[in-house]
Design an enzyme around this catalytic site. Structure first.
Site, PDB file in Angstrom:
ATOM      1  N   HIS A 143      19.463  -3.202  -0.468  1.00  0.00           N
ATOM      2  CA  HIS A 143      18.522  -2.162  -1.228  1.00  0.00           C
ATOM      3  C   HIS A 143      18.191  -1.111  -0.507  1.00  0.00           C
ATOM      4  O   HIS A 143      18.710  -0.951   0.641  1.00  0.00           O
ATOM      5  CB  HIS A 143      17.528  -2.977  -1.781  1.00  0.00           C
ATOM      6  CG  HIS A 143      16.708  -3.797  -0.983  1.00  0.00           C
ATOM      7  ND1 HIS A 143      15.914  -3.002  -0.010  1.00  0.00           N
ATOM      8  CD2 HIS A 143      16.745  -4.894  -0.530  1.00  0.00           C
ATOM      9  CE1 HIS A 143      15.468  -3.867   0.734  1.00  0.00           C
ATOM     10  NE2 HIS A 143      15.931  -5.076   0.525  1.00  0.00           N
ATOM     11  N   HIS A 173      19.855 -11.260  -0.764  1.00  0.00           N
ATOM     12  CA  HIS A 173      20.538 -10.607   0.178  1.00  0.00           C
ATOM     13  C   HIS A 173      21.779 -11.193   0.257  1.00  0.00           C
ATOM     14  O   HIS A 173      22.930 -10.639   0.485  1.00  0.00           O
ATOM     15  CB  HIS A 173      19.880 -10.101   1.773  1.00  0.00           C
ATOM     16  CG  HIS A 173      18.971  -9.074   1.320  1.00  0.00           C
ATOM     17  ND1 HIS A 173      19.647  -7.696   1.610  1.00  0.00           N
ATOM     18  CD2 HIS A 173      17.673  -8.935   1.656  1.00  0.00           C
ATOM     19  CE1 HIS A 173      18.734  -6.982   1.637  1.00  0.00           C
ATOM     20  NE2 HIS A 173      17.578  -7.606   1.814  1.00  0.00           N
ATOM     21  N   ASP A 194       8.539  -5.335  -4.372  1.00  0.00           N
ATOM     22  CA  ASP A 194       8.503  -4.233  -3.280  1.00  0.00           C
ATOM     23  C   ASP A 194       9.702  -3.636  -3.440  1.00  0.00           C
ATOM     24  O   ASP A 194       9.811  -2.397  -2.464  1.00  0.00           O
ATOM     25  CB  ASP A 194       8.286  -4.833  -1.778  1.00  0.00           C
ATOM     26  CG  ASP A 194       9.353  -6.104  -1.566  1.00  0.00           C
ATOM     27  OD1 ASP A 194      10.142  -6.347  -2.532  1.00  0.00           O
ATOM     28  OD2 ASP A 194       9.790  -6.420  -0.378  1.00  0.00           O
ATOM     29  N   HIS A 195      10.759  -3.991  -4.091  1.00  0.00           N
ATOM     30  CA  HIS A 195      11.784  -3.110  -4.414  1.00  0.00           C
ATOM     31  C   HIS A 195      12.838  -4.056  -5.315  1.00  0.00           C
ATOM     32  O   HIS A 195      12.505  -5.221  -5.463  1.00  0.00           O
ATOM     33  CB  HIS A 195      12.533  -2.720  -3.072  1.00  0.00           C
ATOM     34  CG  HIS A 195      12.811  -3.796  -2.056  1.00  0.00           C
ATOM     35  ND1 HIS A 195      13.842  -5.155  -2.575  1.00  0.00           N
ATOM     36  CD2 HIS A 195      12.263  -4.413  -1.121  1.00  0.00           C
ATOM     37  CE1 HIS A 195      13.788  -5.781  -1.534  1.00  0.00           C
ATOM     38  NE2 HIS A 195      12.900  -5.405  -0.659  1.00  0.00           N
ATOM     39  N   ASP A 216      14.014 -12.310  -1.469  1.00  0.00           N
ATOM     40  CA  ASP A 216      14.825 -11.316  -0.763  1.00  0.00           C
ATOM     41  C   ASP A 216      15.734 -11.986   0.237  1.00  0.00           C
ATOM     42  O   ASP A 216      16.799 -11.349   0.060  1.00  0.00           O
ATOM     43  CB  ASP A 216      13.894 -10.632   0.156  1.00  0.00           C
ATOM     44  CG  ASP A 216      14.528  -9.415   0.747  1.00  0.00           C
ATOM     45  OD1 ASP A 216      14.838  -8.483   0.002  1.00  0.00           O
ATOM     46  OD2 ASP A 216      14.511  -9.281   1.822  1.00  0.00           O
ATOM     47  N   THR A 267      11.067  -3.333   2.082  1.00  0.00           N
ATOM     48  CA  THR A 267       9.884  -4.167   2.109  1.00  0.00           C
ATOM     49  C   THR A 267       8.774  -3.613   2.714  1.00  0.00           C
ATOM     50  O   THR A 267       7.520  -3.646   1.971  1.00  0.00           O
ATOM     51  CB  THR A 267      10.099  -5.511   2.896  1.00  0.00           C
ATOM     52  OG1 THR A 267      11.195  -6.255   2.111  1.00  0.00           O
ATOM     53  CG2 THR A 267       9.105  -6.541   2.800  1.00  0.00           C
ATOM     54  N   LYS A 299       7.164 -13.287   5.342  1.00  0.00           N
ATOM     55  CA  LYS A 299       7.237 -12.110   6.249  1.00  0.00           C
ATOM     56  C   LYS A 299       5.868 -11.438   6.674  1.00  0.00           C
ATOM     57  O   LYS A 299       4.945 -11.464   5.978  1.00  0.00           O
ATOM     58  CB  LYS A 299       8.006 -10.963   5.288  1.00  0.00           C
ATOM     59  CG  LYS A 299       9.450 -11.277   4.890  1.00  0.00           C
ATOM     60  CD  LYS A 299       9.893  -9.919   4.225  1.00  0.00           C
ATOM     61  CE  LYS A 299      11.459 -10.459   3.861  1.00  0.00           C
ATOM     62  NZ  LYS A 299      12.037  -9.403   3.160  1.00  0.00           N
ATOM     63  N   ASP A 300       5.868 -11.203   7.962  1.00  0.00           N
ATOM     64  CA  ASP A 300       4.604 -10.652   8.579  1.00  0.00           C
ATOM     65  C   ASP A 300       4.297  -9.472   7.825  1.00  0.00           C
ATOM     66  O   ASP A 300       2.941  -9.053   7.670  1.00  0.00           O
ATOM     67  CB  ASP A 300       4.507 -10.525  10.097  1.00  0.00           C
ATOM     68  CG  ASP A 300       5.985  -9.700  10.619  1.00  0.00           C
ATOM     69  OD1 ASP A 300       6.243  -8.744   9.996  1.00  0.00           O
ATOM     70  OD2 ASP A 300       6.761 -10.259  11.717  1.00  0.00           O
TER      71      ASP A 300
END
Length: 542
Positions: free
Chosen positions: A483, A306, A349-350, A302, A77, A159-160
């Site tokens: 990932h 997961h 991001d992935h 994400d 990320t 997410k920060d």
């Protein structure tokens, strides 16, 4: 002349003004969308139930690079967001993982961590955040510089790191505090929360969402793109025996992170969009004479991916719901900014691997690497070959960090140790290739996985040994997935542009996420980010 004017007026009546997708000047607002863990195939896999107004509108009326990839390892990320917005890879921008071991201190550093700043709003434990570890400028920085900082930039995410890295060094960033359920920032950005953020937080929307039950959007029997809801490959929430619908969130929040539970549900996407719209209104984005930029990262896919994996009903439901959120965003931008007056790009991001145990059950080669066992074997082998000592300082991110001082003290050549351990590691099932740090520093790889690894290698910060696992292999447990590799399931992500000066179309030419920022630079006529290595996507800029 009268005849010519008559023809001109007739053409205006028949065809109307210039296409809403093509305007002059510059866009009023750019919206950068990163969907955390979105593989390219998700745009097709669930397409039969996407509406015409969400993902399909972006695909049909925008331009999509169908063969878009990440061009480095590891695909995480932090590096992903940094690479999209800097137009370069971790080797240059310095965000080599979400967290990484620092040789000089013997401790790990967080990609967006900054001990010199404090929380503004939220709670202290979630407030030491800034972009200071990012070594290059971003496209958002360059936009600010180009207008003498009149352009506004706001980064938003649960997410920060998904908020702070895209906002760059000069923008504002806000992220979700999992402790108190509010959006916050740090003293890097503000001395106190803007009034509009305080007003948003007062609505307690996270609590409202968590009073709901997460049920499938449609009858669960219609989720044909997923395996059975009850299976042994997914990780259930704490306090729930099986990973199955429905999910009573008010009951689960007590044992699953309190307000932070929202991140693992599609309602995290809803909350993120709510805050993004509040940011547009609170900062009057797109209302001035200069182009503004809203960077939005949808983090919840994400967390969901997961836990449940890409073949789950939960992931399918998440994307069907996210499609509705996309439609809501586009409708809002049409009304408030105006069609053709805003520019959107969408990427991820992935990607993500399939759950290894599920793949094994289908007779597809895959597996989970036991890193603790291998670390123990490494330590024993080192002691036997080179004598007793604390030879292995750290094993993380599929890298091994050696005690270089100990090697010097024992007068053992570091290159020899690296080569010996590389050969030793190749004995383990699941490890495909091993490269030494010395090789990464002294050789130039132009293609293949070694090239991807080198694009993610930092001479100062990366390890002495770098592992590449076999396809389908993970460093996880029996349930859930992850990932980080250079294989296509982790690298192949959407690259999609829509709106201002974007003509509809698509291409199967290979492109990379590091091409996104240079493309924006060319479209806007501004300077490239100072470390950019990507190239403009000519199908869009021409």
């Amino acid at each position: 002349m009268k005849r010519i004017w008559g023809i001109f007026i007739l053409l205006l009546v028949v065809f109307g003004p210039a296409s809403a997708q093509t305007t002059t000047g510059k866009p009023k607002l750019i919206v950068g969308i990163v969907v955390d863990q979105m593989r390219q195939d998700y745009l097709y896999k669930y397409a039969d139930r996407y509406s015409q107004d969400g993902f399909k509108r972006l695909m049909n009326d925008g331009f999509m690079m169908k063969n878009g990839h990440y061009n480095y390892i590891p695909t995480y990320t932090g590096p992903g967001h940094a690479s999209v917005y800097t137009g370069t890879t971790p080797a240059t921008h310095g965000i080599i993982s979400n967290s990484w071991y620092v040789k000089s201190t013997g401790k790990s550093i967080y990609c967006a961590g900054d001990s010199t700043v404090t929380n503004v709003g939220g709670t202290p434990g979630n407030g030491q955040i800034s972009p200071r570890n990012l070594l290059t400028t971003t496209i958002t920085d360059e936009l600010r510089f180009s207008s003498n900082k009149r352009s506004k930039v706001v980064g938003v995410a649960i997410k920060d790191r998904g908020a702070s890295l895209p906002a760059g060094h000069l923008g504002d960033a806000y992220w979700f505090d999992s402790e108190n359920g509010e959006f916050m920032t740090s003293s890097y950005y503000h001395a106190e929360l803007p009034a509009w953020v305080t007003s948003f937080n007062s609505k307690k929307l996270a609590d409202s969402y968590l009073e709901q039950t997460w049920e499938t959007l449609y009858p669960i029997s219609t989720y044909k793109q997923s395996i059975a809801d009850d299976n042994e490959f997914e990780a259930p929430f704490i306090g729930k025996d099986s990973p199955t619908f429905p999910y009573n969130l008010s009951e689960l929040r007590g044992t699953n992170g309190g307000p932070g539970l929202i991140a693992s549900t599609p309602f995290g996407n809803s909350l993120t969009l709510d805050f993004a719209i509040a940011a547009i209104e609170g900062e009057n984005l797109g209302k001035g004479n200069d182009t503004d930029f809203l960077a939005v990262s949808f983090s919840s896919p994400d967390y969901i991916g997961h836990r449940f994996g890409p073949t789950s009903v939960e992931v399918e439901d998440n994307y069907l719901r996210l499609d509705q959120e996309m439609a809501k965003l586009l409708s809002y931008l049409d009304k408030t900014i105006g069609q053709g007056q805003y520019l959107i790009f969408l990427t991820a991001d992935h990607g993500v691997a399939d759950v290894a145990t599920y793949m094994e059950s289908e007779n597809v080669p895959a597996g989970n690497l036991n890193t603790s066992y291998i670390t123990g074997q490494l330590k024993g082998y080192m002691a036997a070959q080179f004598g007793e000592g604390d030879w292995i300082l750290n094993v993380s991110n599929e890298q091994v960090f050696l005690n270089e001082k100990l090697a010097r003290d024992k007068d053992v050549d570091l290159d020899d140790i690296e080569e010996e351990l590389a050969r030793f590691l190749l004995r383990f099932r699941g490890i495909k290739e091993v490269y030494t740090g010395t090789t990464m520093k002294t050789s130039a790889f132009e293609e293949g996985r070694a090239h991807l690894l080198q694009n993610g290698f930092n001479h100062k910060a990366s390890g002495n040994l770098l592992l590449i696992l076999e396809p389908g292999w993970l460093t996880g447990g029996a349930r859930g997935t992850s990932h980080g590799t250079g294989f296509t399931y982790d690298t192949h992500v959407p690259i999609l542009f829509y709106g201002w000066n974007v003509k509809p179309g698509s291409s199967t030419r290979y492109a990379t996420v590091t091409d996104i920022a240079p493309t924006l630079s060319m479209m806007l006529g501004i300077r490239l980010p100072n470390g950019a290595t990507g190239q403009p996507i000519q199908e869009i800029t021409n």
